[in-house]
Design a protein around this motif. Structure first.
Motif, PDB file in Angstrom:
ATOM      1  N   LEU A 151     -15.415  56.130  20.904  1.00  0.00           N
ATOM      2  CA  LEU A 151     -14.779  57.328  20.768  1.00  0.00           C
ATOM      3  C   LEU A 151     -13.303  57.085  20.870  1.00  0.00           C
ATOM      4  O   LEU A 151     -13.003  56.496  21.750  1.00  0.00           O
ATOM      5  CB  LEU A 151     -15.021  58.248  21.764  1.00  0.00           C
ATOM      6  CG  LEU A 151     -14.496  59.755  21.501  1.00  0.00           C
ATOM      7  CD1 LEU A 151     -14.813  60.364  20.437  1.00  0.00           C
ATOM      8  CD2 LEU A 151     -14.866  60.553  23.100  1.00  0.00           C
ATOM      9  N   LEU A 152     -12.487  57.300  19.755  1.00  0.00           N
ATOM     10  CA  LEU A 152     -11.219  57.284  19.655  1.00  0.00           C
ATOM     11  C   LEU A 152     -10.384  58.424  19.519  1.00  0.00           C
ATOM     12  O   LEU A 152     -10.839  59.246  18.478  1.00  0.00           O
ATOM     13  CB  LEU A 152     -10.729  56.498  18.454  1.00  0.00           C
ATOM     14  CG  LEU A 152      -9.199  56.451  18.504  1.00  0.00           C
ATOM     15  CD1 LEU A 152      -8.454  55.406  19.510  1.00  0.00           C
ATOM     16  CD2 LEU A 152      -8.757  55.354  16.992  1.00  0.00           C
ATOM     17  N   VAL A 153      -9.837  59.082  20.510  1.00  0.00           N
ATOM     18  CA  VAL A 153      -9.069  60.521  20.364  1.00  0.00           C
ATOM     19  C   VAL A 153      -7.583  60.467  20.402  1.00  0.00           C
ATOM     20  O   VAL A 153      -6.939  59.591  20.968  1.00  0.00           O
ATOM     21  CB  VAL A 153      -9.333  61.032  21.896  1.00  0.00           C
ATOM     22  CG1 VAL A 153      -8.796  62.454  21.937  1.00  0.00           C
ATOM     23  CG2 VAL A 153     -10.972  61.296  22.433  1.00  0.00           C
ATOM     24  N   LEU A 154      -7.233  61.037  19.001  1.00  0.00           N
ATOM     25  CA  LEU A 154      -5.719  60.817  18.775  1.00  0.00           C
ATOM     26  C   LEU A 154      -4.895  62.180  19.278  1.00  0.00           C
ATOM     27  O   LEU A 154      -5.621  63.038  19.222  1.00  0.00           O
ATOM     28  CB  LEU A 154      -5.790  60.665  17.279  1.00  0.00           C
ATOM     29  CG  LEU A 154      -6.466  59.345  16.797  1.00  0.00           C
ATOM     30  CD1 LEU A 154      -6.373  59.583  15.256  1.00  0.00           C
ATOM     31  CD2 LEU A 154      -5.635  58.144  17.215  1.00  0.00           C
ATOM     32  N   PRO A 155      -3.806  62.024  19.422  1.00  0.00           N
ATOM     33  CA  PRO A 155      -3.092  63.426  19.887  1.00  0.00           C
ATOM     34  C   PRO A 155      -3.323  64.107  18.644  1.00  0.00           C
ATOM     35  O   PRO A 155      -3.013  63.794  17.430  1.00  0.00           O
ATOM     36  CB  PRO A 155      -1.785  62.955  20.139  1.00  0.00           C
ATOM     37  CG  PRO A 155      -1.632  61.239  20.132  1.00  0.00           C
ATOM     38  CD  PRO A 155      -2.901  61.032  19.536  1.00  0.00           C
ATOM     39  N   SER A 209     -13.918  67.502  22.964  1.00  0.00           N
ATOM     40  CA  SER A 209     -15.147  67.978  23.409  1.00  0.00           C
ATOM     41  C   SER A 209     -16.481  67.707  22.471  1.00  0.00           C
ATOM     42  O   SER A 209     -17.616  67.273  22.797  1.00  0.00           O
ATOM     43  CB  SER A 209     -15.339  69.280  24.100  1.00  0.00           C
ATOM     44  OG  SER A 209     -14.929  70.227  23.064  1.00  0.00           O
ATOM     45  N   LEU A 210     -16.167  68.106  21.202  1.00  0.00           N
ATOM     46  CA  LEU A 210     -17.338  67.649  20.095  1.00  0.00           C
ATOM     47  C   LEU A 210     -17.481  66.350  19.976  1.00  0.00           C
ATOM     48  O   LEU A 210     -18.501  65.924  19.679  1.00  0.00           O
ATOM     49  CB  LEU A 210     -16.831  68.540  18.859  1.00  0.00           C
ATOM     50  CG  LEU A 210     -16.754  70.070  18.816  1.00  0.00           C
ATOM     51  CD1 LEU A 210     -16.362  70.509  17.682  1.00  0.00           C
ATOM     52  CD2 LEU A 210     -17.930  70.498  19.410  1.00  0.00           C
ATOM     53  N   GLY A 211     -16.524  65.521  19.908  1.00  0.00           N
ATOM     54  CA  GLY A 211     -16.577  63.966  19.796  1.00  0.00           C
ATOM     55  C   GLY A 211     -17.350  63.565  20.843  1.00  0.00           C
ATOM     56  O   GLY A 211     -18.313  62.511  20.811  1.00  0.00           O
ATOM     57  N   THR A 212     -17.200  63.994  22.168  1.00  0.00           N
ATOM     58  CA  THR A 212     -17.948  63.695  23.275  1.00  0.00           C
ATOM     59  C   THR A 212     -19.336  63.976  23.290  1.00  0.00           C
ATOM     60  O   THR A 212     -20.012  63.206  23.544  1.00  0.00           O
ATOM     61  CB  THR A 212     -17.095  64.010  24.443  1.00  0.00           C
ATOM     62  OG1 THR A 212     -15.893  63.580  24.427  1.00  0.00           O
ATOM     63  CG2 THR A 212     -17.918  63.363  25.790  1.00  0.00           C
ATOM     64  N   GLU A 213     -19.525  65.005  22.568  1.00  0.00           N
ATOM     65  CA  GLU A 213     -21.306  65.565  22.731  1.00  0.00           C
ATOM     66  C   GLU A 213     -21.859  64.487  21.598  1.00  0.00           C
ATOM     67  O   GLU A 213     -22.928  64.355  21.851  1.00  0.00           O
ATOM     68  CB  GLU A 213     -20.966  66.928  22.015  1.00  0.00           C
ATOM     69  CG  GLU A 213     -22.479  67.611  21.893  1.00  0.00           C
ATOM     70  CD  GLU A 213     -22.566  68.908  21.161  1.00  0.00           C
ATOM     71  OE1 GLU A 213     -23.331  69.281  20.785  1.00  0.00           O
ATOM     72  OE2 GLU A 213     -21.393  69.578  21.519  1.00  0.00           O
ATOM     73  N   ALA A 248     -17.724  54.437  15.112  1.00  0.00           N
ATOM     74  CA  ALA A 248     -16.443  54.949  15.798  1.00  0.00           C
ATOM     75  C   ALA A 248     -16.518  56.366  15.219  1.00  0.00           C
ATOM     76  O   ALA A 248     -16.628  56.755  14.133  1.00  0.00           O
ATOM     77  CB  ALA A 248     -15.373  54.187  15.231  1.00  0.00           C
ATOM     78  N   ILE A 249     -16.289  57.318  16.484  1.00  0.00           N
ATOM     79  CA  ILE A 249     -15.981  58.522  16.187  1.00  0.00           C
ATOM     80  C   ILE A 249     -14.350  58.827  16.387  1.00  0.00           C
ATOM     81  O   ILE A 249     -13.893  58.436  17.490  1.00  0.00           O
ATOM     82  CB  ILE A 249     -16.821  59.491  17.228  1.00  0.00           C
ATOM     83  CG1 ILE A 249     -18.196  59.255  17.009  1.00  0.00           C
ATOM     84  CG2 ILE A 249     -16.514  60.861  17.122  1.00  0.00           C
ATOM     85  CD1 ILE A 249     -19.245  59.515  18.348  1.00  0.00           C
ATOM     86  N   ILE A 250     -13.577  59.270  15.366  1.00  0.00           N
ATOM     87  CA  ILE A 250     -12.406  59.473  15.494  1.00  0.00           C
ATOM     88  C   ILE A 250     -11.919  61.058  15.308  1.00  0.00           C
ATOM     89  O   ILE A 250     -12.550  61.564  14.618  1.00  0.00           O
ATOM     90  CB  ILE A 250     -11.575  58.717  14.299  1.00  0.00           C
ATOM     91  CG1 ILE A 250     -11.957  57.437  14.371  1.00  0.00           C
ATOM     92  CG2 ILE A 250     -10.041  58.831  14.425  1.00  0.00           C
ATOM     93  CD1 ILE A 250     -11.683  56.594  13.160  1.00  0.00           C
ATOM     94  N   THR A 251     -11.473  61.227  16.445  1.00  0.00           N
ATOM     95  CA  THR A 251     -11.312  62.802  16.475  1.00  0.00           C
ATOM     96  C   THR A 251      -9.671  63.107  17.146  1.00  0.00           C
ATOM     97  O   THR A 251      -9.031  62.024  17.276  1.00  0.00           O
ATOM     98  CB  THR A 251     -12.149  63.574  17.460  1.00  0.00           C
ATOM     99  OG1 THR A 251     -12.171  65.043  17.294  1.00  0.00           O
ATOM    100  CG2 THR A 251     -12.107  63.066  18.711  1.00  0.00           C
TER     101      THR A 251
END
Length: 66
Positions: free
Chosen positions: A54-58, A36-40, A27-30
């Motif tokens: 990928l988990l994107v937090l506010p 954009s870095l997490g997606t890369e 899991a990539i948490i950002t």
């Protein structure tokens, strides 16, 4: 548990070669500012055959507490 911190130019391209994955999910948490870095990283790991999410937090301090 053993951990290492690696900081160097181009590290996202090197991570799939450094990580061992046999039946493991990652899991990539950002936050939204670094999405954009997490997606890369996500795309590179998926291209290398890893099972990764990928988990994107506010963005903001309110997301830093449990």
């Amino acid at each position: 548990m053993k951990a290492a911190i690696l900081i160097q130019p181009g590290i996202f391209k090197k991570i799939p070669k450094l990580v061992k994955s046999e039946g493991v999910s990652f899991a990539i948490i950002t936050d939204s500012h670094l999405e954009s870095l997490g997606t890369e990283l996500l795309n590179g790991m998926k291209a290398a055959g890893f099972k990764v999410h990928l988990l994107v937090l506010p963005f903001g301090e309110h997301t830093k507490s449990l």
